[in-house]
Design a protein around this motif. Structure first.
Motif, mmCIF file in Angstrom:
data_model
loop_
_atom_site.group_PDB
_atom_site.id
_atom_site.type_symbol
_atom_site.label_atom_id
_atom_site.label_comp_id
_atom_site.label_asym_id
_atom_site.label_seq_id
_atom_site.Cartn_x
_atom_site.Cartn_y
_atom_site.Cartn_z
ATOM 1 N N UNK A 122 4.173 1.640 -8.856
ATOM 2 C CA UNK A 122 3.253 0.567 -8.716
ATOM 3 C C UNK A 122 3.626 -0.494 -9.607
ATOM 4 N N UNK A 123 3.730 -0.260 -10.939
ATOM 5 C CA UNK A 123 4.080 -1.126 -12.038
ATOM 6 C C UNK A 123 5.506 -1.897 -11.614
ATOM 7 N N UNK A 124 6.479 -1.052 -11.279
ATOM 8 C CA UNK A 124 7.754 -1.689 -10.821
ATOM 9 C C UNK A 124 7.543 -2.645 -9.918
ATOM 10 N N UNK A 177 -0.167 -7.424 -5.322
ATOM 11 C CA UNK A 177 -1.288 -6.280 -5.188
ATOM 12 C C UNK A 177 -0.627 -5.174 -4.996
ATOM 13 N N UNK A 178 -0.861 -4.009 -5.420
ATOM 14 C CA UNK A 178 -0.319 -2.558 -5.108
ATOM 15 C C UNK A 178 -1.748 -1.534 -5.036
ATOM 16 N N UNK A 179 -1.859 -1.053 -3.829
ATOM 17 C CA UNK A 179 -3.112 -0.012 -3.802
ATOM 18 C C UNK A 179 -2.376 1.270 -3.407
ATOM 19 N N UNK A 180 -3.105 2.258 -3.833
ATOM 20 C CA UNK A 180 -2.424 3.718 -3.596
ATOM 21 C C UNK A 180 -3.801 4.754 -3.570
ATOM 22 N N UNK A 232 2.381 -4.584 3.318
ATOM 23 C CA UNK A 232 3.417 -3.635 3.681
ATOM 24 C C UNK A 232 2.756 -2.215 3.387
ATOM 25 N N UNK A 233 2.926 -1.344 4.360
ATOM 26 C CA UNK A 233 2.639 0.193 3.947
ATOM 27 C C UNK A 233 3.724 1.124 3.898
ATOM 28 N N UNK A 234 3.786 1.950 3.054
ATOM 29 C CA UNK A 234 4.764 2.664 2.608
ATOM 30 C C UNK A 234 4.240 4.213 2.696
ATOM 31 N N UNK A 235 4.911 4.923 3.684
ATOM 32 C CA UNK A 235 4.472 6.313 4.076
ATOM 33 C C UNK A 235 5.556 7.207 4.441
ATOM 34 N N UNK A 276 0.872 -1.225 -0.102
ATOM 35 C CA UNK A 276 -0.137 -0.059 -0.050
ATOM 36 C C UNK A 276 0.818 1.279 0.092
ATOM 37 N N UNK A 277 0.986 1.888 -1.002
ATOM 38 C CA UNK A 277 1.566 3.192 -1.213
ATOM 39 C C UNK A 277 0.768 4.524 -0.513
ATOM 40 N N UNK A 278 1.585 5.665 -0.184
ATOM 41 C CA UNK A 278 0.945 6.546 0.531
ATOM 42 C C UNK A 278 0.066 6.321 1.704
ATOM 43 N N UNK A 279 0.530 5.326 2.323
ATOM 44 C CA UNK A 279 -0.363 4.670 3.282
ATOM 45 C C UNK A 279 -0.987 5.513 4.679
ATOM 46 N N UNK A 280 -0.560 6.598 4.728
ATOM 47 C CA UNK A 280 -1.128 7.499 5.802
ATOM 48 C C UNK A 280 -0.744 6.833 7.226
ATOM 49 N N UNK A 281 -1.894 6.775 7.763
ATOM 50 C CA UNK A 281 -1.944 5.957 9.228
ATOM 51 C C UNK A 281 -1.995 4.581 9.121
#
Length: 247
Positions: free
Chosen positions: A157-159, A117-120, A71-74, A50-55
């Motif tokens: 996300x694609x990478x 899976x990638x979410x954003x 995994x969240x990325x913030x 999850x990109x731009x995961x915030x809280x």
């Protein structure tokens, strides 16, 4: 669990989870909840980012739909810390983790072409005035393309995705053409689109879109989702998403 400053502990009722929020730093919106419900996820195993995961709201929500590792990325340290404490409070350290990093630099750390899976839920707005940045830097970074652009999020996300992996985004309908153009540029073929409306009769104000890396061209426009009834109450579908059996 210790709360900091004006933090509070809110509840994700449908998922029976709790999350740390702060009105002066960050509180998640319905958009994040809708994205977490919209995206296709593997049930038994898999790797999700999850990109731009915030809280950390999307990783928390997804944890009830999959047994895969998430995994969240913030990039904001304060939000990253809030997410870490929320994960611990819910006892999900074995499934969920957070990385404090810039999504433009995180691919070598997480591994290219390895994830399912990638979410954003990216920043929606192109620019932010210096006045707004000075008033609340946390809000400015979350809402405006200051630390990353829409193209940055789609490229990363694609990478991260393996061939056949799924990427899902939530954004504003006005960026639909940008979304489709950039997704195709980075080999993410749009497959599912759903428009969200405040109520019947109003223009759509949110869009959900999911693509498959190196997928074939064949997009489906799903039925509209209305948030409110004419009387202002949530629709039955939104109540089920937010409250589950408590609706």
């Amino acid at each position: 669990m210790q709360l900091v400053g004006d933090e509070r502990l809110d509840f994700l009722l449908a998922e029976d989870l709790a999350i740390i929020q702060s009105p002066s730093v960050f509180s998640f919106s319905l958009d994040a909840v809708l994205l977490a419900r919209f995206v296709h996820v593997p049930i038994q195993k898999g790797s999700l980012i999850d990109l731009c995961s915030g809280n950390g709201v999307i990783p928390l929500l997804l944890s009830t739909r999959t047994k895969g590792k998430i995994v969240g990325v913030e990039i904001q340290e304060r939000l990253h810390d809030m997410a870490i404490r929320s994960i611990a409070h819910n006892g999900l350290e074995g499934q969920l983790s957070m990385i404090h990093d810039d999504l433009n630099k995180v691919v070598p750390n997480l591994g290219a072409a390895r994830h399912d899976v990638v979410t954003c839920n990216p920043p929606y707005f192109l620019t932010s005035s210096m006045e707004e940045k000075n008033v609340n830097e946390h809000f400015a970074i979350a809402r405006h393309e200051i630390m990353c652009t829409l193209e940055d999020t789609i490229k990363a996300s694609s990478q991260l995705l393996k061939q056949g992996g799924k990427a899902a985004f939530v954004h504003r309908p006005g960026r639909l053409l940008d979304l489709v153009t950039l997704m195709r540029k980075y080999r993410l073929e749009p497959k599912r689109i759903r428009f969200i409306y405040p109520n019947n009769g109003k223009e759509a104000n949110t869009i959900l879109i999911e693509g498959i890396k190196d997928g074939r061209s064949d997009v489906k426009i799903l039925p509209p989702l209305y948030v409110h009834e004419e009387n202002g109450e949530y629709t039955s579908e939104i109540k089920e998403i937010l409250y589950g059996d408590r609706a």
